[in-house]
Design a protein around this motif. Structure first.
Motif, short mmCIF file in Angstrom:
data_model
loop_
_atom_site.label_atom_id
_atom_site.label_comp_id
_atom_site.label_asym_id
_atom_site.label_seq_id
_atom_site.Cartn_x
_atom_site.Cartn_y
_atom_site.Cartn_z
N GLU A 80 0.67 -0.88 0.20
CA GLU A 80 -0.35 -0.41 -0.36
C GLU A 80 0.79 1.45 0.18
N LYS A 84 1.08 3.20 -3.38
CA LYS A 84 0.17 3.90 -2.96
C LYS A 84 -0.63 3.62 -4.14
N TYR A 101 -2.36 7.65 -8.19
CA TYR A 101 -1.02 8.19 -9.24
C TYR A 101 -1.88 6.17 -10.38
N LEU A 129 -4.01 12.45 -3.28
CA LEU A 129 -2.69 12.50 -1.69
C LEU A 129 -3.50 12.57 -0.84
N PHE A 132 -5.68 9.43 0.45
CA PHE A 132 -4.68 8.34 0.79
C PHE A 132 -4.04 7.93 1.54
N LYS A 133 -3.22 10.07 2.29
CA LYS A 133 -2.24 9.64 3.42
C LYS A 133 -3.30 9.08 4.51
#
Length: 574
Positions: A80, A84, A101, A129, A132-133
């Motif tokens: 993961e 990403k 991405y 992003l 995702f974080k």
């Protein structure tokens, strides 16, 4: 460099900025997205919406707490982070995979390989992003700490020694108990940091599920091995003063702990279910216990009616609504106003949720015969000015509360009804004579809680035709004074929140009340004596200017505090 080219084509980037970013991509090894966001050339949502069109991949926003822990385990954590990509949802047999991405070929190859290995079908979605974080962080914070505690349990079982010892919940403990205490502290701290109101610890057939209630909604947060269930429940029982060896009947207790340099009270309730004991922990943060009327959402005419009622030297004030609708918070706020040196306030509560300086608070204990009814008889010998009874549950308590109000006391209590107009029929059902109600009942406050929009990311938007019709229908049914306060209601605007880091991509932060405040006027008194049905009482109250909960909700929607969906959810059972 498709995104840079597209931004240049849309005149969002100048040629000079485009050339500079293209050079920096080569020299810094950063992605287009990272550099564009670093330079704050465009918002992240807009950036990924453009990327979605370029690569023809649907863009999705995901609330981290909506992603079950067990779903995240489908892909190894290393994969993961490296590629990403995270599982974000499961629809039928298809796993939805979020990727910032998706154009990354090695990541796509790795995903295909993992899908074959684990035997699952998937569909790729574009996520930002930051999203995702936040999903990874939500997973790692709780998972890493609980994993460490689980590893310590194994070490202790094998005869090893631990390096550190958490003694915040119990200063003296056996060697093997330390990791369990640490795990309980991790769960409590995580709940407080996420502003949860309740923690649910639920054993199932093959795992232990930990869920948090945030802004009234319950979310799955963590799955633990079933083997630690008995130890976690035992530790919670120890600090809450409950019987460890009693697992067959429900128990109630409470404890306090200092977490993140903050003193917090916790109310514990155990309940035997099929696979063991379920534990629910209510978090009682004194910092949010006493709130102003404005913070709670009591304003305008509603505020005037309530203030007028508490100025009277005697009478009954009732807060009504289902469990978890904020009735106790309303009563505590009223007590806070009435709390003066010259006033003797005595309460009967089950349980005492918040401690208030200057108020004599008493916890009822039905198991030893100390009930609301028996306590109310004793309270009258304590020379009180104000009495608060946690709840009117039976005929005896109702009769004593009415008599206390008749004999010169202000009495505050709660009652379970769906609306303020249902209070009178409910009291009559409980044996109260109709002729006593107009002379004792001052005001009935019915309420619900709705989530408030995140102030950081909410924005004006135009409602759909369906929502616009709903809003106009409700506005048309309002009293004239309320209609006049709504500006441009022929061209209505509402607010929506997209979700951001500040609100953990929920779009909501905190809750506010919707209220239906019914004063007992001369006209209402006549209805009570002639035809005390909730329909007749409601009709008369509306003629006199009372706002229904739905009408109040629409006013809060138009002011940008909440959404139509929240109002409908809160009022649909009425």
């Amino acid at each position: 460099m498709k995104i840079v080219q597209e931004l240049f084509a849309q005149a969002i980037l100048s040629e000079q900025a485009k050339d500079k970013i293209e050079k920096e991509i080569i020299s810094t090894q950063k992605t287009e997205e990272e550099l564009i966001l670093e330079k704050k050339l465009i918002s992240e949502d807009k950036l990924f919406e453009i990327k979605s069109k370029i690569f023809n991949i649907p863009f999705k926003k995901v609330k981290p707490e909506d992603v079950p822990q067990e779903l995240l385990e489908i892909i190894p954590e290393e994969s993961e982070i490296n590629y990403k990509m995270v599982p974000i949802s499961k629809k039928d047999k298809i796993i939805e995979i979020g990727m910032p991405y998706p154009e990354n070929i090695p990541a796509q190859n790795a995903l295909r390989f993992l899908a074959r290995q684990e035997n699952f079908e998937y569909k790729v979605f574009l996520i930002s992003l930051a999203n995702f974080k936040s999903i990874l962080n939500q997973r790692k914070t709780l998972k890493v700490e609980t994993k460490k505690a689980l590893e310590e349990i194994e070490v202790v079982k094998k005869g090893g020694r631990r390096d550190t010892l958490e003694e915040k919940l119990a200063p003296k403990m056996l060697e093997e108990e330390a990791p369990i205490v640490k795990m309980v502290l991790v769960i409590l701290r995580h709940a407080i940091e996420n502003k949860a109101s309740d923690i649910h610890i639920e054993p199932s057939k093959d795992k232990l599920n930990v869920r948090f209630r945030q802004d009234g909604i319950l979310y799955s947060s963590l799955f633990l091995p079933l083997s630690v269930h008995a130890s976690i429940v035992a530790r919670i029982k120890v600090v809450a003063g409950l019987k460890i060896d009693e697992t067959r009947v429900p128990q109630d207790g409470r404890f306090s702990a200092t977490i993140n340099e903050k003193n917090v009270d916790f109310r514990v309730a155990t309940f035997p279910i099929l696979y063991g004991e379920k534990v629910v922990i209510r978090i009682l943060d004194s910092g949010v216990g006493l709130r102003s009327f404005d913070d709670m959402g009591i304003r305008g005419r509603n505020l005037e009616v309530i203030k007028e009622a508490i100025k009277k030297p005697y009478g009954l004030i009732l807060a009504t609504g289902p469990t978890g609708s904020g009735k106790s918070t309303t009563l505590y706020s009223l007590l806070n106003i009435l709390n003066q040196d010259s006033v003797n306030i005595v309460t009967l509560e089950d349980p005492i949720e918040y401690s208030i300086d200057g108020v004599n608070q008493s916890q009822v204990k039905p198991e030893i015969g100390y009930s609301f009814a028996s306590g109310l008889r004793q309270i009258l010998r304590q020379d009180p000015n104000v009495i608060m009874v946690g709840e009117i549950r039976d005929e005896e308590t109702a009769g004593l509360a009415i008599n206390a109000a008749l004999t010169g006391h202000i009495v505050l209590s709660t009652l379970h009804t769906n609306s303020s107009s249902g209070v009178v029929p409910r009291l009559i059902d409980m044996g109260v004579k109709p002729f006593l109600i107009p002379s004792t009942l001052r005001v009935a406050i019915s309420q619900r809680l709705v989530r408030t929009l995140c102030k950081n990311c909410k924005a004006k938007s135009k409602p759909t035709e369906k929502i616009k019709k709903y809003l106009k229908d409700v506005i048309n049914s309002m009293p004239d004074y309320a209609k006049k306060e709504i500006k441009d209601w022929e061209d209505l605007s509402i607010y929506q929140a997209k979700g951001c880091e500040f609100c953990n991509y929920k779009g909501y932060t905190g809750r506010i009340g919707l209220y239906e405040v019914l004063p007992i006027t001369k006209e209402i008194a006549e209805v009570i004596l002639k035809e005390p049905t909730d329909v007749q009482i409601l009709k008369t109250a509306q003629k006199q200017g009372m706002l229904t909960m739905e009408q109040e909700g629409v006013i809060k929607v138009l002011s940008g505090e909440t959404t139509v969906e929240e109002v409908e959810r809160a009022t649909e059972e009425k």
